[in-house]
Design an enzyme around this catalytic site. Structure first.
Site, PDB file in Angstrom:
ATOM      1  N   TYR A   1      29.537  -5.241   5.152  1.00 53.31           N
ATOM      2  CA  TYR A   1      28.188  -4.781   4.799  1.00 53.31           C
ATOM      3  C   TYR A   1      27.186  -5.467   5.705  1.00 53.31           C
ATOM      4  O   TYR A   1      27.280  -6.659   5.941  1.00 53.31           O
ATOM      5  CB  TYR A   1      27.858  -5.107   3.334  1.00 53.31           C
ATOM      6  CG  TYR A   1      27.518  -3.850   2.574  1.00 53.31           C
ATOM      7  CD1 TYR A   1      26.286  -3.227   2.779  1.00 53.31           C
ATOM      8  CD2 TYR A   1      28.425  -3.256   1.716  1.00 53.31           C
ATOM      9  CE1 TYR A   1      25.988  -2.043   2.125  1.00 53.31           C
ATOM     10  CE2 TYR A   1      28.130  -2.076   1.066  1.00 53.31           C
ATOM     11  CZ  TYR A   1      26.908  -1.470   1.275  1.00 53.31           C
ATOM     12  OH  TYR A   1      26.614  -0.308   0.642  1.00 53.31           O
TER      13      TYR A   1
ATOM     14  N   GLU B   1      23.318  -4.655   6.036  1.00 57.45           N
ATOM     15  CA  GLU B   1      21.948  -4.115   5.988  1.00 57.45           C
ATOM     16  C   GLU B   1      21.036  -4.894   6.920  1.00 57.45           C
ATOM     17  O   GLU B   1      21.120  -6.119   6.994  1.00 57.45           O
ATOM     18  CB  GLU B   1      21.418  -4.193   4.551  1.00 57.45           C
ATOM     19  CG  GLU B   1      22.036  -3.125   3.666  1.00 57.45           C
ATOM     20  CD  GLU B   1      21.609  -3.266   2.216  1.00 57.45           C
ATOM     21  OE1 GLU B   1      20.942  -4.248   1.872  1.00 57.45           O
ATOM     22  OE2 GLU B   1      21.967  -2.366   1.436  1.00 57.45           O
TER      23      GLU B   1
ATOM     24  N   ASP C   1      16.213  17.420  19.786  1.00 54.86           N
ATOM     25  CA  ASP C   1      17.407  17.276  18.946  1.00 54.86           C
ATOM     26  C   ASP C   1      18.569  17.807  19.778  1.00 54.86           C
ATOM     27  O   ASP C   1      18.781  19.011  19.878  1.00 54.86           O
ATOM     28  CB  ASP C   1      17.234  18.081  17.653  1.00 54.86           C
ATOM     29  CG  ASP C   1      18.469  17.998  16.766  1.00 54.86           C
ATOM     30  OD1 ASP C   1      19.523  17.527  17.245  1.00 54.86           O
ATOM     31  OD2 ASP C   1      18.385  18.424  15.601  1.00 54.86           O
TER      32      ASP C   1
ATOM     33  N   THR D   1      23.666  13.942  17.181  1.00 51.96           N
ATOM     34  CA  THR D   1      24.913  13.580  16.518  1.00 51.96           C
ATOM     35  C   THR D   1      25.785  12.935  17.593  1.00 51.96           C
ATOM     36  O   THR D   1      25.536  13.086  18.787  1.00 51.96           O
ATOM     37  CB  THR D   1      25.658  14.806  15.964  1.00 51.96           C
ATOM     38  OG1 THR D   1      25.917  15.704  17.048  1.00 51.96           O
ATOM     39  CG2 THR D   1      24.845  15.532  14.904  1.00 51.96           C
TER      40      THR D   1
ATOM     41  N   LYS E   1      29.741  15.891  18.335  1.00 56.94           N
ATOM     42  CA  LYS E   1      29.889  17.251  18.882  1.00 56.94           C
ATOM     43  C   LYS E   1      30.329  17.143  20.350  1.00 56.94           C
ATOM     44  O   LYS E   1      31.378  16.579  20.601  1.00 56.94           O
ATOM     45  CB  LYS E   1      28.605  18.031  18.656  1.00 56.94           C
ATOM     46  CG  LYS E   1      28.286  18.187  17.144  1.00 56.94           C
ATOM     47  CD  LYS E   1      27.058  19.019  16.846  1.00 56.94           C
ATOM     48  CE  LYS E   1      26.756  19.021  15.344  1.00 56.94           C
ATOM     49  NZ  LYS E   1      25.518  19.743  15.019  1.00 56.94           N
TER      50      LYS E   1
ATOM     51  N   ARG F   1      32.069  10.832  13.724  1.00 56.08           N
ATOM     52  CA  ARG F   1      31.096  11.511  12.888  1.00 56.08           C
ATOM     53  C   ARG F   1      29.891  10.591  12.718  1.00 56.08           C
ATOM     54  O   ARG F   1      30.027   9.518  12.135  1.00 56.08           O
ATOM     55  CB  ARG F   1      31.772  11.681  11.526  1.00 56.08           C
ATOM     56  CG  ARG F   1      31.292  12.797  10.726  1.00 56.08           C
ATOM     57  CD  ARG F   1      32.051  14.017  11.121  1.00 56.08           C
ATOM     58  NE  ARG F   1      31.265  15.166  10.772  1.00 56.08           N
ATOM     59  CZ  ARG F   1      31.657  16.385  10.981  1.00 56.08           C
ATOM     60  NH1 ARG F   1      32.816  16.624  11.558  1.00 56.08           N
ATOM     61  NH2 ARG F   1      30.907  17.386  10.647  1.00 56.08           N
TER      62      ARG F   1
HETATM   63  C1  LIG Z   1      24.710  19.677  13.881  1.00 60.15           C
HETATM   64  C2  LIG Z   1      23.245  19.560  14.014  1.00 60.15           C
HETATM   65  C3  LIG Z   1      22.518  18.633  13.260  1.00 60.15           C
HETATM   66  C4  LIG Z   1      23.047  17.939  12.028  1.00 60.15           C
HETATM   67  O1  LIG Z   1      24.125  17.206  12.078  1.00 60.15           O
HETATM   68  P1  LIG Z   1      24.961  16.813  10.776  1.00 60.15           P
HETATM   69  O2  LIG Z   1      25.715  15.636  11.298  1.00 60.15           O
HETATM   70  O3  LIG Z   1      25.803  17.985  10.445  1.00 60.15           O
HETATM   71  O4  LIG Z   1      24.012  16.452   9.691  1.00 60.15           O
HETATM   72  C5  LIG Z   1      21.173  18.462  13.540  1.00 60.15           C
HETATM   73  N1  LIG Z   1      20.573  19.189  14.487  1.00 60.15           N
HETATM   74  C6  LIG Z   1      21.220  20.123  15.198  1.00 60.15           C
HETATM   75  C7  LIG Z   1      20.481  20.900  16.235  1.00 60.15           C
HETATM   76  C8  LIG Z   1      22.574  20.347  14.981  1.00 60.15           C
HETATM   77  O5  LIG Z   1      23.206  21.297  15.659  1.00 60.15           O
END
Ligand SMILES: *Cc1c(COP(=O)(O)O)cnc(C)c1O
Length: 414
Positions: free
Chosen positions: A51, A53, A197, A223, A226, A232
């Protein structure tokens, strides 16, 4: 995995079935990938026991010597990879990362502007029933009906009309490059904060296949699982002047203890993305997507925007006379995994939309190249033509299984 097979045969058995599915299927969901064995070892490591924080050097519990080391390493590598001033590697996933940015930089009721969900945006960019839509005044920009492209003049007009406090660029189902410099001009003109994003395209940017938003944007969220091919999770990058607000928004604003095992795995993934091979990987993702798109067009598919610049393809199946849901289910039988998707100006509902979305990050990780993309496009075509013929669909799956044997998935022995 003897501890798991002995200790919990039920979970082990399910895991083995999933392993088989991943090994013998073609994975075309553009948000998915196969993490390396090193990333998975770090994810499954004893850092899960800790942990912590707070932030490196400023924690609330003892025993932080090594957690601090690994979090600092992840931050340093992310800075090098993306050329940014400040990084927070603690967000649990992409949606909490976006939420933290809004929480840190906005007041409830402020106006934010993102691409509409059914035009390729993400739920966290202002979908009315999401936290973003309920908390902020959300204005959605669109793609053009004729071209499927974002028209920057229209974005500018909308921005001038609504004066958003935050503009979001970066999408979930948009197959083209993003004009970061133009977004910067518009944000400056209306006095908005500009957020990128890059959840979907982080790997393409890290690998140099797409232009980086770093010189143009105030805040960048992504993220890590991807195209970036890590665990994750997510991270927020920003200009130094927003660092304090962002860090406070993540902790204690929104989250408690960071997932230190995931932080360790992020460090590993960023290390992998800094290697020269990752540049080749990113370039091949794009080449594969173009090859897949070209063959689909030859086979009579109608692609939104007429093709792709990145890792994903959006096909409108209206001319094929098959709804997206039927297509997704038939392709599942044939061993090809993708998702049904709305297309811009879709007359059908999100649960039964007109299109399918596909992408090449996962198949590229397996080492597949242009010739395999042609095969995949032909299998998709044949499966949709025979979508009511289970025998034919299973025959396609048999052929796919043969191909898959030559392209192993990291961490799965077949
Ligand atoms: C996948 C995605 C997210 C969110 O990701 P999660 O890990 O599924 O919450 C945010 N923004 C965009 C553009 C995405 O494609």
């Amino acid at each position: 995995m003897s501890a798991l097979s002995n200790g919990d045969p039920k979970v082990y058995d399910i895991l083995k079935k999933e392993e088989n599915r991943q090994a013998y299927g073609i994975e075309l969901i553009p948000s998915e990938n196969y993490a390396s064995e090193a990333v998975m070892e770090a994810t499954g490591s004893i850092f899960t026991n800790k942990y912590s924080e707070g932030y490196p050097g400023k924690r609330y519990y003892g025993g932080q010597e090594y957690v601090d080391m690994v979090e600092r390493l992840a931050i340093e590598r992310a800075k090098e990879l993306f050329g940014v001033e400040h990084v927070n590697v603690q967000p649990y996933s992409g949606s909490p990362a976006n939420t933290a940015v809004y929480f840190g930089l906005l007041e409830y009721g402020d106006t934010i502007m993102g691409l509409k969900l059914d035009h390729g945006g993400h739920i966290t960019h202002g979908l009315p029933i999401s936290f973003s839509g309920k908390s902020f005044n959300c204005v959605g920009y669109e793609v053009e009906k004729e071209t499927g492209l974002i028209n920057m003049d229209a974005v500018r007009e909308l921005a001038i009309q609504h004066k958003p406090k935050l503009i979001i660029a970066g999408y979930t189902a948009y197959p083209r490059k993003i004009e970061w410099a133009k977004f910067r001009e518009i944000a400056d003109e209306v006095g908005a904060i500009l957020m990128a994003d890059i959840a979907h395209i982080a790997g393409l940017i890290a690998g140099g296949a797409h232009e980086s938003p770093a010189p143009y944007c105030d805040v960048i969220t992504t993220t890590t699982h991807k195209t970036l091919r890590g665990p994750r999770g997510a991270m927020i990058m920003c200009k130094e002047k927003y660092a304090k607000q962002i860090d406070r928004a993540v902790f204690p604003g929104l989250q408690g203890g960071p997932h230190d095992n995931t932080t360790a795995a992020k460090a590993v993934a960023f290390g992998e993305a800094l290697r020269p091979e990752f540049k080749e990987y990113a370039a091949q993702i794009v080449k594969n997507a173009k090859a897949l798109a070209e063959r689909l067009i030859e086979n009579g598919f109608n692609l939104v925007s007429g093709g792709t610049d990145n890792h994903l393809i959006l096909a409108d199946l209206t001319n094929k006379g098959i709804p997206g849901k039927v297509a997704q289910e038939a392709l599942d039988e044939a061993g090809i995994t993708l998702n049904k998707n709305t297309v811009p100006f879709d007359p059908r509902s999100p649960f039964d939309p007109s299109g399918i979305r596909m992408g090449t990050p996962a198949v590229t990780t397996r080492g597949m190249k242009e010739p395999e993309m042609v095969k995949i496009a032909d299998w998709i075509t044949s499966a949709l033509e025979n979508h009511e013929n289970l025998d034919q669909l299973h025959k396609i799956h048999d052929e796919i299984k043969k191909l898959c044997k030559n392209f192993p998935v990291p961490g799965i022995k077949i």
